[in-house]
Design an enzyme around this catalytic site. Sequence first.
Site, PDB file in Angstrom:
ATOM      1  N   GLY A  32      18.468 -22.081  -7.886  1.00 29.33           N
ATOM      2  CA  GLY A  32      18.165 -20.930  -6.990  1.00 29.33           C
ATOM      3  C   GLY A  32      16.785 -20.840  -6.751  1.00 29.33           C
ATOM      4  O   GLY A  32      15.920 -21.024  -7.669  1.00 29.33           O
ATOM      5  N   SER A  34      13.164 -18.819  -6.610  1.00 31.16           N
ATOM      6  CA  SER A  34      12.478 -17.869  -7.723  1.00 31.16           C
ATOM      7  C   SER A  34      12.833 -16.290  -7.316  1.00 31.16           C
ATOM      8  O   SER A  34      12.948 -16.062  -6.233  1.00 31.16           O
ATOM      9  CB  SER A  34      10.994 -17.993  -7.596  1.00 31.16           C
ATOM     10  N   GLY A  35      13.246 -15.568  -8.307  1.00 27.68           N
ATOM     11  CA  GLY A  35      13.893 -14.326  -8.180  1.00 27.68           C
ATOM     12  C   GLY A  35      15.201 -14.175  -7.820  1.00 27.68           C
ATOM     13  O   GLY A  35      15.931 -12.957  -7.614  1.00 27.68           O
ATOM     14  N   GLY A  37      17.563 -14.579 -10.233  1.00 27.61           N
ATOM     15  CA  GLY A  37      18.035 -14.109 -11.396  1.00 27.61           C
ATOM     16  C   GLY A  37      18.401 -15.073 -12.435  1.00 27.61           C
ATOM     17  O   GLY A  37      19.324 -14.700 -13.180  1.00 27.61           O
ATOM     18  N   LYS A  38      17.904 -16.328 -12.208  1.00 31.89           N
ATOM     19  CA  LYS A  38      18.344 -17.347 -13.021  1.00 31.89           C
ATOM     20  C   LYS A  38      18.129 -16.969 -14.756  1.00 31.89           C
ATOM     21  O   LYS A  38      18.864 -17.044 -15.508  1.00 31.89           O
ATOM     22  CB  LYS A  38      17.835 -18.531 -12.851  1.00 31.89           C
ATOM     23  N   SER A  39      16.871 -16.504 -14.969  1.00 33.13           N
ATOM     24  CA  SER A  39      16.538 -16.274 -16.251  1.00 33.13           C
ATOM     25  C   SER A  39      17.258 -14.907 -16.745  1.00 33.13           C
ATOM     26  O   SER A  39      17.697 -14.886 -17.955  1.00 33.13           O
ATOM     27  CB  SER A  39      14.791 -15.791 -16.210  1.00 33.13           C
ATOM     28  N   SER A 106      15.015 -26.279  -9.318  1.00 34.12           N
ATOM     29  CA  SER A 106      15.404 -27.547  -9.043  1.00 34.12           C
ATOM     30  C   SER A 106      15.761 -27.838  -7.797  1.00 34.12           C
ATOM     31  O   SER A 106      16.817 -27.725  -7.346  1.00 34.12           O
ATOM     32  CB  SER A 106      16.589 -28.003 -10.173  1.00 34.12           C
TER      33      SER A 106
END
Length: 192
Positions: A32, A34-35, A37-39, A106
């Site tokens: 998704g 940047s921002g 919420g992946k991390s 990705s």
Amino acid sequence: MSTNIQWQSFKLTEADRAKIKYQQPLCLWMTGFSGAGKSTLANALEVKLNQLGKHTYILDGDNLRHGLNQDLGFSMEARNENVRRAAEVARLMVDAGLIIIVGLISPLKSEREHARSLFGPNQFKEIYLSTSLQECEKRDVKGLYQKARAGDLKDFTGIDSPYEAPEAPEIELNTENLSVDQAVDVIVKAIL
């Protein structure tokens, strides 16, 4: 690739390694903007899986760029290599019997398809954080969108570099509409 190397086979298999961990090894591939919420989601998911007695590890895009991928820039070629390396490491860790949570933008379908091709049936779960570009830009916790809009950051996904949304992810989550705990619950129910 050199013709002077060959794959070494060892006695213990992925199944042997997973058996003592009482789990099905998996690669949970979060993609998704940047921002999106992946991390944050990877962190909360790992905590939940740990509480459930699962053996996990997170491969976070930013963290990988501090070590393994520190030599890579952000051109399309470098980004492809970043994803390729992360996928290869994830494959090794799944072979070790772990549940791996990968958090990478990705952006290209071909990158994610290559990553999927490294895993056995049902070992790769694509998790698409479909949070809108507008919402991600509002969050802009790192100030990257602002820099990209000002022209100070080139090749930024969603601004001057493409993002190809997954067509059929195993899990799709819009973090505008779900809390972190709700998103974790959706993933846990889908994988356990």
